[in-house]
Design a protein around this motif. Sequence first.
Motif, PDB file in Angstrom:
ATOM      1  N   ALA B  40       0.630  -1.251  -0.004  1.00  0.00           N
ATOM      2  CA  ALA B  40      -0.077   0.103  -0.089  1.00  0.00           C
ATOM      3  C   ALA B  40       1.083   1.293  -0.149  1.00  0.00           C
ATOM      4  N   PRO B  41       0.476   2.561  -0.569  1.00  0.00           N
ATOM      5  CA  PRO B  41       1.237   3.455  -0.671  1.00  0.00           C
ATOM      6  C   PRO B  41       0.977   4.409   0.686  1.00  0.00           C
ATOM      7  N   SER B  42       0.119   4.088   1.604  1.00  0.00           N
ATOM      8  CA  SER B  42      -0.089   4.979   2.848  1.00  0.00           C
ATOM      9  C   SER B  42      -0.692   4.143   3.814  1.00  0.00           C
ATOM     10  N   TRP B  43      -0.683   4.304   4.968  1.00  0.00           N
ATOM     11  CA  TRP B  43      -1.656   4.011   6.143  1.00  0.00           C
ATOM     12  C   TRP B  43      -3.016   4.091   5.968  1.00  0.00           C
ATOM     13  N   SER B  44      -3.504   5.361   5.471  1.00  0.00           N
ATOM     14  CA  SER B  44      -4.888   5.767   5.119  1.00  0.00           C
ATOM     15  C   SER B  44      -5.392   4.672   3.983  1.00  0.00           C
ATOM     16  N   SER B  45      -4.742   4.582   2.859  1.00  0.00           N
ATOM     17  CA  SER B  45      -5.195   3.837   1.681  1.00  0.00           C
ATOM     18  C   SER B  45      -5.295   2.446   2.111  1.00  0.00           C
ATOM     19  N   LEU B  46      -4.139   2.049   3.103  1.00  0.00           N
ATOM     20  CA  LEU B  46      -4.417   0.440   3.584  1.00  0.00           C
ATOM     21  C   LEU B  46      -5.478   0.256   4.663  1.00  0.00           C
ATOM     22  N   ARG B  47      -5.987   1.313   5.360  1.00  0.00           N
ATOM     23  CA  ARG B  47      -6.966   1.023   6.344  1.00  0.00           C
ATOM     24  C   ARG B  47      -8.244   1.317   5.417  1.00  0.00           C
ATOM     25  N   ASP B  48      -8.460   2.042   4.147  1.00  0.00           N
ATOM     26  CA  ASP B  48      -9.640   2.222   3.595  1.00  0.00           C
ATOM     27  C   ASP B  48      -9.744   0.840   2.587  1.00  0.00           C
ATOM     28  N   MET B  49      -8.364   0.404   2.240  1.00  0.00           N
ATOM     29  CA  MET B  49      -8.548  -0.832   1.379  1.00  0.00           C
ATOM     30  C   MET B  49      -9.238  -1.849   2.155  1.00  0.00           C
ATOM     31  N   LEU B  50      -8.996  -1.955   3.559  1.00  0.00           N
ATOM     32  CA  LEU B  50      -9.668  -3.010   4.378  1.00  0.00           C
ATOM     33  C   LEU B  50     -10.956  -2.878   4.668  1.00  0.00           C
ATOM     34  N   SER B  51     -11.392  -1.622   5.006  1.00  0.00           N
ATOM     35  CA  SER B  51     -12.609  -1.251   5.092  1.00  0.00           C
ATOM     36  C   SER B  51     -13.584  -1.413   4.347  1.00  0.00           C
ATOM     37  N   PHE B  52     -13.075  -1.151   2.937  1.00  0.00           N
ATOM     38  CA  PHE B  52     -14.047  -1.194   1.810  1.00  0.00           C
ATOM     39  C   PHE B  52     -13.747  -2.521   1.103  1.00  0.00           C
ATOM     40  N   GLY B  53     -13.279  -3.647   1.772  1.00  0.00           N
ATOM     41  CA  GLY B  53     -12.959  -4.853   1.112  1.00  0.00           C
ATOM     42  C   GLY B  53     -12.092  -5.010  -0.041  1.00  0.00           C
ATOM     43  N   GLN B  54     -11.246  -4.049  -0.293  1.00  0.00           N
ATOM     44  CA  GLN B  54     -10.265  -4.487  -1.400  1.00  0.00           C
ATOM     45  C   GLN B  54      -9.188  -5.444  -0.973  1.00  0.00           C
ATOM     46  N   VAL B  55      -9.096  -5.667   0.384  1.00  0.00           N
ATOM     47  CA  VAL B  55      -8.155  -6.580   0.816  1.00  0.00           C
ATOM     48  C   VAL B  55      -8.805  -7.446   2.049  1.00  0.00           C
ATOM     49  N   ASP B  56      -8.522  -8.320   2.452  1.00  0.00           N
ATOM     50  CA  ASP B  56      -9.324  -9.171   3.636  1.00  0.00           C
ATOM     51  C   ASP B  56      -8.545  -8.921   4.729  1.00  0.00           C
ATOM     52  N   ALA B  57      -7.226  -8.662   4.834  1.00  0.00           N
ATOM     53  CA  ALA B  57      -6.503  -8.293   6.123  1.00  0.00           C
ATOM     54  C   ALA B  57      -5.464  -7.511   6.019  1.00  0.00           C
ATOM     55  N   VAL B 217      -8.324  -7.234  10.399  1.00  0.00           N
ATOM     56  CA  VAL B 217      -9.267  -7.664   9.567  1.00  0.00           C
ATOM     57  C   VAL B 217     -10.779  -7.046   9.765  1.00  0.00           C
ATOM     58  N   ARG B 218     -11.625  -6.902   8.885  1.00  0.00           N
ATOM     59  CA  ARG B 218     -12.801  -6.358   9.491  1.00  0.00           C
ATOM     60  C   ARG B 218     -13.672  -7.204  10.330  1.00  0.00           C
ATOM     61  N   SER B 219     -14.369  -6.528  11.391  1.00  0.00           N
ATOM     62  CA  SER B 219     -14.787  -7.449  12.355  1.00  0.00           C
ATOM     63  C   SER B 219     -15.766  -8.354  11.849  1.00  0.00           C
ATOM     64  N   ASP B 220     -16.736  -8.268  10.722  1.00  0.00           N
ATOM     65  CA  ASP B 220     -17.726  -8.965  10.248  1.00  0.00           C
ATOM     66  C   ASP B 220     -17.147 -10.044   9.550  1.00  0.00           C
ATOM     67  N   TRP B 221     -15.830  -9.649   8.825  1.00  0.00           N
ATOM     68  CA  TRP B 221     -15.163 -10.946   8.218  1.00  0.00           C
ATOM     69  C   TRP B 221     -14.748 -12.020   9.129  1.00  0.00           C
ATOM     70  N   ALA B 222     -14.247 -11.582  10.243  1.00  0.00           N
ATOM     71  CA  ALA B 222     -13.519 -12.447  11.325  1.00  0.00           C
ATOM     72  C   ALA B 222     -14.732 -13.230  11.620  1.00  0.00           C
ATOM     73  N   GLU B 223     -16.182 -12.748  11.754  1.00  0.00           N
ATOM     74  CA  GLU B 223     -17.047 -13.855  12.103  1.00  0.00           C
ATOM     75  C   GLU B 223     -17.402 -14.662  10.911  1.00  0.00           C
ATOM     76  N   THR B 224     -17.544 -14.298   9.653  1.00  0.00           N
ATOM     77  CA  THR B 224     -18.332 -14.995   8.558  1.00  0.00           C
ATOM     78  C   THR B 224     -17.175 -15.903   8.016  1.00  0.00           C
ATOM     79  N   GLU B 225     -16.001 -15.293   8.440  1.00  0.00           N
ATOM     80  CA  GLU B 225     -14.629 -16.304   7.720  1.00  0.00           C
ATOM     81  C   GLU B 225     -14.018 -16.783   8.942  1.00  0.00           C
ATOM     82  N   ALA B 226     -14.633 -17.315   9.987  1.00  0.00           N
ATOM     83  CA  ALA B 226     -13.943 -17.700  11.070  1.00  0.00           C
ATOM     84  C   ALA B 226     -12.616 -18.809  10.730  1.00  0.00           C
TER      85      ALA B 226
END
Lengths: 203, 391
Positions: B40-57, B217-226
């Motif tokens: 990732a180019p920056s921490w904010s990008s990485l956080r947003d990539m995670l929040s919006f599901g571009q990455v799983d973790a 990880v996204r909290s909902d992902w941790a549940e659905t992809e336990a």
Amino acid sequence: MLRVQHFSGVPDIISIIVVEADKDRATQIVDSLRAAGECEIRIIAEPTALARQIQDMQPDVVLIDIENPSRDTLEELALASGPMERPVAMFVDRSEAGLSTAAIEAGVSAYVVDGLRPDRLKPILDAAIARFRMFQRMRKELSETKRALEERKVIDRAKGMIMKARGVGEDEAYAILRKAAMDQGKRLADVAQALVTAAGLLL
Amino acid sequence: MKGATLSVGFMPLVDAAPLIVAQDMGFAAEEGIALELRRAPSWSSLRDMLSFGQVDAAHMLSPVPIAAALGLGGAGAPLSAVSVLSVNGNVIGVSRALEQRLRDAGHGFDFADAGAAGRALIAVAGDRLRIGVPFPFSMHAELVVYWLSALGYAVPTRVDIRTMPPPLMAEAIAAGEIDAFCVGEPWGSKAVENGVGALLLPVSAIWAFSPEKVLAVRSDWAETEASLTGRLIRAVWRAGRWLADPDSRVLAAELLSRPEHLDLAPDILDRALSGRLVISSRGEERAVPGFVEFHKGAAGFPWRSQAEWIGRHMATRLGRDPEAAARAARSVFRSDLYRAALAGTAADLPGASSKVEGALMADSPVSSPRGSLILGRDQFFDGRVFEPLAE
């Protein structure tokens, strides 16, 4: 009274800051934003002191390429809480997740001042998203072209090595390389690269 | 086991090592997963990539998921820290001009005593000190504020904390935009290598055992992809154990140095991994045992109390309610998921999920199922201790 005025008055012109060092790209973004509606646009090309410049200008929206590492600097704005400062948040609000996802996929990040109505923001973001998608395609094409050129060079070097080592002509050297690639189930460029790398170690 | 590919975002830092090693050394494959690593180019990008599901973790600054829980920055998707990826590993550095003033004032750059170094820095800094940190929500920001405030240097009236992405830190100090920085390796060493700065302290001199990066990880992902979450935690735990073996060091530096990872010379990366840092242009070397920990002392265990410390300090700094922040923060560090994932492995985990932070003056044994666990020294430089909420 104040409230009525606020909601019935002609909406102010939205002010937008675009963070973009490349002049041509900046111009293109400005054009597409202008087409999307009335707005005041400023361009910041210099990434140094980004947060301060933005705070000075007090825009409603900041658009910045997602690949731009200076984006982190803007996060400071999200913490602004002084009386004269308006809170700035990434993207519209949580209900606009679809728009936000589209923007992220297109590679644009938008920092939006709290209180800007989503319906006023949408055309701006739509225009920015369309423009950024185009840039993304161009960037990809450019890197593909570069890669093809690089690979061409490596293949030529590998060919030259085979010609010299085995005393064969260019066509035959190419055939040897191609056969090796097919036998190993690899790309021609990868086999050529392996040969060039290995030869570098032996010299 | 059916193979699954997880996309995992990271920033180019030495402490992304557990993710890179998990993939490249086959620990992910042992769990039947493949990690598609995305820089990732920056921490904010990485956080947003995670929040919006571009990455799983994602490799994430430990305060970022906590900031998200407090509604600070980002799109508001709840994030969970399912493992600590690394402990310590950051350095504080100063410009060449400040280095000279410190030397003139007789500071010896021992790279160990945070109190002495801080007092020396304050004495030569003048009215205002501009310090670059990689992100507003980072251990860097929290520890710098903790350190200088404890020494009586007013933050923020006399200290400007400025956000600079790690790879730009050396440039920023060269350009005179900042006087000092706190950054993860190898970017501090890079400033030394470029001749633009000197290293003053490792952050472990401020807090001996601070959770630096987490696996988020996204909290909902941790549940659905336990199941995937569990496999990911185990793969990363094994990678951390491998990294802790001194024999792995040379190979680890090579792996990290690859163009698709950090794209920097292995010898610069080795400084952090070996804990032998070159601190100045004079070539002075300082040894810091445990400069960055990936495994020792249950380094990966996401202590609820660590999260509370972060939440409380962040809230205090930003004028929020510290008590509420501590409660929100503790639920972000998922010691429950970590425990569940590692049950039945060789991992020995602590019996408790919360501890008094800063109380261990030396490495100490602690109650654990196998009785083999030794926690590392976790003191703060000023001797304070942090009491967490009751479990």
